[in-house]
Design a protein around this motif. Sequence first.
Motif, mmCIF file in Angstrom:
data_model
loop_
_atom_site.group_PDB
_atom_site.id
_atom_site.type_symbol
_atom_site.label_atom_id
_atom_site.label_comp_id
_atom_site.label_asym_id
_atom_site.label_seq_id
_atom_site.Cartn_x
_atom_site.Cartn_y
_atom_site.Cartn_z
ATOM 1 N N ILE A 325 0.832 -1.204 0.000
ATOM 2 C CA ILE A 325 0.000 0.000 0.000
ATOM 3 C C ILE A 325 0.866 1.252 0.000
ATOM 4 O O ILE A 325 0.560 2.241 -0.686
ATOM 5 N N GLN A 326 1.967 1.242 0.738
ATOM 6 C CA GLN A 326 2.860 2.397 0.757
ATOM 7 C C GLN A 326 3.466 2.633 -0.624
ATOM 8 O O GLN A 326 3.633 3.791 -1.043
ATOM 9 N N ILE A 327 3.809 1.565 -1.330
ATOM 10 C CA ILE A 327 4.372 1.716 -2.681
ATOM 11 C C ILE A 327 3.373 2.410 -3.593
ATOM 12 O O ILE A 327 3.731 3.315 -4.363
ATOM 13 N N THR A 371 -1.851 -0.639 16.860
ATOM 14 C CA THR A 371 -0.414 -0.884 16.878
ATOM 15 C C THR A 371 0.263 0.087 15.912
ATOM 16 O O THR A 371 -0.392 0.784 15.132
ATOM 17 N N LEU A 372 1.592 0.103 15.941
ATOM 18 C CA LEU A 372 2.331 0.990 15.053
ATOM 19 C C LEU A 372 2.065 0.631 13.597
ATOM 20 O O LEU A 372 1.874 1.511 12.750
ATOM 21 N N GLU A 373 2.034 -0.666 13.277
ATOM 22 C CA GLU A 373 1.788 -1.080 11.900
ATOM 23 C C GLU A 373 0.372 -0.737 11.464
ATOM 24 O O GLU A 373 0.145 -0.316 10.321
ATOM 25 N N GLU A 374 -0.616 -0.885 12.349
ATOM 26 C CA GLU A 374 -1.991 -0.551 11.996
ATOM 27 C C GLU A 374 -2.141 0.934 11.707
ATOM 28 O O GLU A 374 -2.866 1.332 10.783
ATOM 29 N N GLU A 375 -1.470 1.769 12.462
ATOM 30 C CA GLU A 375 -1.549 3.210 12.210
ATOM 31 C C GLU A 375 -0.896 3.563 10.877
ATOM 32 O O GLU A 375 -1.361 4.471 10.174
ATOM 33 N N LEU A 376 0.157 2.848 10.512
ATOM 34 C CA LEU A 376 0.772 3.070 9.203
ATOM 35 C C LEU A 376 -0.158 2.615 8.081
ATOM 36 O O LEU A 376 -0.207 3.237 7.012
ATOM 37 N N TYR A 377 -0.881 1.515 8.298
ATOM 38 C CA TYR A 377 -1.899 1.106 7.332
ATOM 39 C C TYR A 377 -2.928 2.224 7.150
ATOM 40 O O TYR A 377 -3.319 2.554 6.023
ATOM 41 N N LYS A 378 -3.369 2.784 8.247
ATOM 42 C CA LYS A 378 -4.394 3.831 8.189
ATOM 43 C C LYS A 378 -3.867 5.061 7.459
ATOM 44 O O LYS A 378 -4.570 5.673 6.640
ATOM 45 N N ARG A 379 -2.619 5.431 7.745
ATOM 46 C CA ARG A 379 -2.035 6.597 7.081
ATOM 47 C C ARG A 379 -1.946 6.380 5.565
ATOM 48 O O ARG A 379 -2.343 7.242 4.774
ATOM 49 N N ALA A 380 -1.394 5.237 5.166
ATOM 50 C CA ALA A 380 -1.246 4.970 3.738
ATOM 51 C C ALA A 380 -2.603 4.924 3.044
ATOM 52 O O ALA A 380 -2.763 5.434 1.914
ATOM 53 N N PHE A 381 -3.603 4.343 3.692
ATOM 54 C CA PHE A 381 -4.936 4.265 3.098
ATOM 55 C C PHE A 381 -5.520 5.659 2.904
ATOM 56 O O PHE A 381 -6.032 5.991 1.826
ATOM 57 N N TRP A 382 -5.442 6.508 3.912
ATOM 58 C CA TRP A 382 -6.030 7.840 3.806
ATOM 59 C C TRP A 382 -5.273 8.707 2.808
ATOM 60 O O TRP A 382 -5.872 9.579 2.160
#
Length: 650
Positions: A325-327, A371-382
Amino acid sequence: MSSGEEDIGYSKKRKLQRACDHCRRKKSDGPQMPNNRCSRCVTRNMDCTYDEVMQVSTIFSGLISHTQSTLSKSYVEGLENRLERVEALLNKVCRQQLSSCALARTNAGRSSASKTPTLEISEALRNMPSISTPYGDTGGQSSDDEHGQGGLTEAYYKRLLSDVPSYRFHGKSSTLVLIHHAMHMKFKLMGPGPAPGEPGYQPIGQYHRHPVCSSLPLVNPVVLILPQKDLLDTLVDAYFREVNNLNPVLHEPSFKRSVLQGLHLRRGGFGAVVLLVCANAGRFVDDPRVLVPGTTELASAGWAWYDKVDRVWLLPVAPVELHDIQIHALMAAFLWSTAAPQAACPVISSGIRLAIDIGANRKMMYSSPPTLEEELYKRAFWCLVAQDWMVAYGLGRPPTIHDEDIDVGLPMECDDEYWLDDLGKPSFKQPDGKPSKITAFNCYIRLSQILLFAVRTIYAVTKVRMQATRADPNWEQRVVAELDSSLNKWVDSLPAHLRWDPERTDTVFLTQSGLLFAHYYHSQIAVHRPFMSPTTNGAPRSFPSHIICMNAARSALHVLDMVHQRTGKIPYTCVGHVTMAGTVLMINIWMERMSDRRIAGSSRDLVSVQKCVELLDHLKHVYVILCPRVQHPDHLRLDMISARAAEIIR
């Protein structure tokens, strides 16, 4: 009993107004007798019938003569029965319509209590798409949490796919949900199956470990073309200084720690993220090593690293990971800043689909606290959602995802350095009295939500517009008024550190504030632009909308010019705002020349257009990046407005 409460097939017994067939032209007491049998027929023991054809004298207004028409009894009764059924159906529909209106008013009341500005759509606009419940405001329960009707929760996924490193999200309509209920019933009736080690035991998820579904490296670390160590450090710092403050895809401390540990040399997915960070940051670094080898063209900065990922990148077959998702988010950010921004559309769409595949849009898939990874998922999604909604308006295309498909909350307003406590555990505690840099991004999403509503109403396809016009001929005026109200509420909801103040000393917040207000004026133009187009004689369709667009264009250029004067640069994402503002001012000048009359403020618009040319000239090397694989790159997207403005000034 009212007609609305009667059964549809029920027919009332009508009171007869004429004599029976045997008593025709004689006085008959049939209508007053039981069962409509007149006393003459009762005495003679005859059937009292009313089947013969009657003569109806139809008198038309203004005519002296009478027209005789014949109507059979069965035909009249059929018409009356059909009329009664229609009345019953109308009453039933009206009751349902009243219930839905009450429900809409209740939902509007709930939404108005939230801090997120929403649109209060009038009953006349019920057929138009509406703003959904504010993100994260679901009463603490996801709509899919109910057993028997909801989707599969995270806990069940982790139990079902315990041998699989990742999982995919399935909603209510998924076949897997039905299978889950069948397995649950089987467990109740037949008990648990064979235990591990017993005959017949089959580990759940063994088919997910097939080699074709394994997590293949996105980029082979052996063939990575990474910048030198000193340049890599410079590019990473430039990315988090210039890009991540406006498009917060990554977490700076964990990213730098992973690079320091050499994770990008061992894992292809993270290696691709590092390459895309270098590509996005290349335009902000004055170093010839960021250019495409063999060229001195400044506009080629960063393309070599992006091209490396683009050539080997494939859609993942294995369950989606964070790096996938980040890519997509980083690739879309790079492509949106090129001469071919439309190339970002499929990247954004596929990124959002991958995020939906793991339920990144659903609140139920996140822990509390995350968790830290879940927040990164949320950031990349938004970040992908924000890009998707801007592309939808910027290119006039349907969005990939709508706001009603999202119930996950916005990213936590906590700066990167405060995610972990002293023991290295997630705490997400922003110090009291210190504004967060992420607040600007959340405000940007809320404003984009309003812009998306404008795209789905004012700029809707003809079919939707015709339906709305049939419901309310004045729906456009109502939508524009409600959009203006929502924009005003959005401005009022801004925190103090993001309100426009050209004397603000913190350059980060000054830049973020300038971006938000430029986007605000950009949204104002989007709402009123369809009504400012000139008629055949050069006059605008709506003078209030024309004036609002002119003022918004001037204000946007003024804000961005002040940011440029204070910081020496403007946000790279504002090139579309500058282009739109300059084009609107040029239209105003041309409308004045077409109508042969002086429009108020047109003389100062020449000064604003000159500012627009200067800002675009500053952004020319930052925004338009050449594609080495395109023989004739399109330089005209920004140069066209500059040349046109120069022609007007002359």
